[in-house]
Design an enzyme around this catalytic site. Structure first.
Site, mmCIF file in Angstrom:
data_model
loop_
_atom_site.group_PDB
_atom_site.id
_atom_site.type_symbol
_atom_site.label_atom_id
_atom_site.label_comp_id
_atom_site.label_asym_id
_atom_site.label_seq_id
_atom_site.Cartn_x
_atom_site.Cartn_y
_atom_site.Cartn_z
ATOM 1 N N ASP A 67 -2.529 0.474 7.584
ATOM 2 C CA ASP A 67 -2.707 -0.367 6.400
ATOM 3 C C ASP A 67 -1.770 -1.567 6.372
ATOM 4 O O ASP A 67 -0.838 -1.667 7.178
ATOM 5 C CB ASP A 67 -2.533 0.487 5.126
ATOM 6 C CG ASP A 67 -1.311 1.409 5.196
ATOM 7 O OD1 ASP A 67 -0.430 1.149 6.031
ATOM 8 O OD2 ASP A 67 -1.244 2.373 4.418
ATOM 9 N N ASP A 136 1.176 10.762 -4.762
ATOM 10 C CA ASP A 136 -0.103 11.056 -5.426
ATOM 11 C C ASP A 136 -1.133 11.634 -4.442
ATOM 12 O O ASP A 136 -2.311 11.734 -4.760
ATOM 13 C CB ASP A 136 -0.660 9.794 -6.098
ATOM 14 C CG ASP A 136 -0.963 8.657 -5.114
ATOM 15 O OD1 ASP A 136 -0.736 8.837 -3.897
ATOM 16 O OD2 ASP A 136 -1.435 7.596 -5.560
ATOM 17 N N HIS A 138 -1.965 10.296 -1.493
ATOM 18 C CA HIS A 138 -2.730 9.330 -0.701
ATOM 19 C C HIS A 138 -2.399 9.396 0.784
ATOM 20 O O HIS A 138 -1.300 9.773 1.188
ATOM 21 C CB HIS A 138 -2.618 7.899 -1.250
ATOM 22 C CG HIS A 138 -1.313 7.193 -1.038
ATOM 23 N ND1 HIS A 138 -0.769 6.348 -1.975
ATOM 24 C CD2 HIS A 138 -0.446 7.161 0.009
ATOM 25 C CE1 HIS A 138 0.351 5.828 -1.513
ATOM 26 N NE2 HIS A 138 0.580 6.320 -0.313
ATOM 27 N N GLU A 143 -6.099 5.799 -2.163
ATOM 28 C CA GLU A 143 -5.618 6.356 -3.417
ATOM 29 C C GLU A 143 -6.578 7.437 -3.933
ATOM 30 O O GLU A 143 -7.723 7.520 -3.465
ATOM 31 C CB GLU A 143 -5.481 5.235 -4.458
ATOM 32 C CG GLU A 143 -4.457 4.162 -4.088
ATOM 33 C CD GLU A 143 -3.012 4.615 -4.253
ATOM 34 O OE1 GLU A 143 -2.693 5.791 -4.003
ATOM 35 O OE2 GLU A 143 -2.176 3.767 -4.632
HETATM 36 C C1 GLP Z 1 2.939 4.202 1.699
HETATM 37 C C2 GLP Z 1 2.040 4.059 2.949
HETATM 38 C C3 GLP Z 1 1.583 5.398 3.422
HETATM 39 C C4 GLP Z 1 2.770 6.324 3.403
HETATM 40 C C5 GLP Z 1 3.166 6.627 1.997
HETATM 41 C C6 GLP Z 1 4.447 7.431 1.867
HETATM 42 O O1 GLP Z 1 2.450 3.612 0.578
HETATM 43 N N1 GLP Z 1 0.929 3.198 2.805
HETATM 44 O O2 GLP Z 1 1.007 5.289 4.719
HETATM 45 O O3 GLP Z 1 2.448 7.539 4.033
HETATM 46 O O4 GLP Z 1 3.163 5.492 1.197
HETATM 47 O O5 GLP Z 1 5.564 6.607 1.981
HETATM 48 P P1 GLP Z 1 7.014 7.176 2.269
HETATM 49 O O6 GLP Z 1 6.971 7.705 3.660
HETATM 50 O O7 GLP Z 1 7.913 5.978 2.153
HETATM 51 O O8 GLP Z 1 7.289 8.221 1.277
#
Ligand code: GLP
Length: 261
Positions: A67, A136, A138, A143
């Site tokens: 992404d 959440d 995702h 989402e």
């Molecule tokens: C972000 C990314 C995800 C990631 C998630 C968790 O928004 N787009 O790919 O897995 O949120 O982030 P973190 O690893 O910083 O907790």
């Protein structure tokens, strides 16, 4: 779904790195699906160490990131282009022409997304997909409510995700509302998934994803349908799992030959 609970994020990241390294050694021109966020940072650091010290080469590997934020230039400090350069690409020999990240500045987003999917197929499909998990539930930026069959497209972030990710920006108001993300259908088409989740803020989403009903309300739960998904957790992220003791027993009693499979 294989659930592997390790004492801490360091041990889980080292295990994930061994699995990625094995994939690269078995198929030097494999296609890796890459994730951003705090979670995979240690994994990338360990892969960079394996490259530096053990000559693990990514020279023939192709990569596709999950992404990117819409409206952020590749050089923006919070862009995922920048994240990947700083945390992984600058430290390994993965060829620039084989690195793919959605372009948040694309003029025609639907066309760019369709081309991203075409490029994944042309590369032979993703062999191993690294995933983190949103609080959440995702995956990528899919989402809650995302179509279970979705492909790369534009999505709108939830207020919770914008607040979770505000730490990477000067202020929460700077966090874009829109993103480009591979879809859940894109993720399900990968040959293997490695989902990493660390810390107590992920415990609920982990339990819902691994043991709850499969539902678009918890995108991570779709991985229950993936033919080859491994979930690597530290103790805190595993805290709300009902069958944690069983998963530990299974992992600790695997035949040695099966441990890195
Ligand atoms: C972000 C990314 C995800 C990631 C998630 C968790 O928004 N787009 O790919 O897995 O949120 O982030 P973190 O690893 O910083 O907790």
């Amino acid at each position: 779904m294989e659930i592997i609970i390790l004492p801490d994020a360091e041990a889980a990241s080292a295990t994930a790195a061994r699995l990625v390294a094995r994939q690269v050694l078995e198929k030097p021109d494999c296609v890796l699906g890459l994730a951003t966020g705090s979670t995979p940072r240690r994994l990338y650091a360990e892969l960079a160490r394996l490259h530096r010290e053990d000559h693990l080469s990514f020279a023939q590997v192709s990569s596709f990131n999950l992404d990117e934020y819409v409206g952020l230039h590749a050089e923006h400090p919070a862009s995922y282009h920048r994240f990947m350069a700083e945390n992984f690409f600058d430290h390994v020999d993965l060829a620039p022409e084989r690195r793919h990240i959605p372009d948040g500045m694309a003029a025609d987003i639907p066309q760019h997304c369709a081309e991203y999917e075409t490029r994944i197929v042309a590369a032979g499909g993703i062999d191993l997909q690294i995933l983190g998990l949103g609080t959440d539930g995702h995956l990528g930026f899919n989402e809650p409510g995302s179509s279970l069959a979705s492909r790369t497209r534009i999505k709108t972030l939830t207020p919770q995700t914008r607040s979770d990710n505000a730490r990477f920006f000067s202020s929460e108001t700077d966090v874009p509302h829109h993103v480009i993300t591979m879809g859940l259908g894109t993720i399900m088409a990968t040959r293997m998934c490695l989902l990493l989740a660390f810390g107590k803020t992920k415990a609920r989403a982990v339990a819902q994803s691994c043991e709850g009903p499969v539902t678009a309300s918890v995108p991570g739960s779709l991985l229950q349908f993936h033919p080859r998904a491994k979930v690597l957790l530290d103790e805190e992220a595993a805290a709300e799992l009902t069958h944690a003791d069983y998963y530990r027993w299974v992992y600790n009693n695997k035949p040695a030959w099966q441990k890195d499979q």
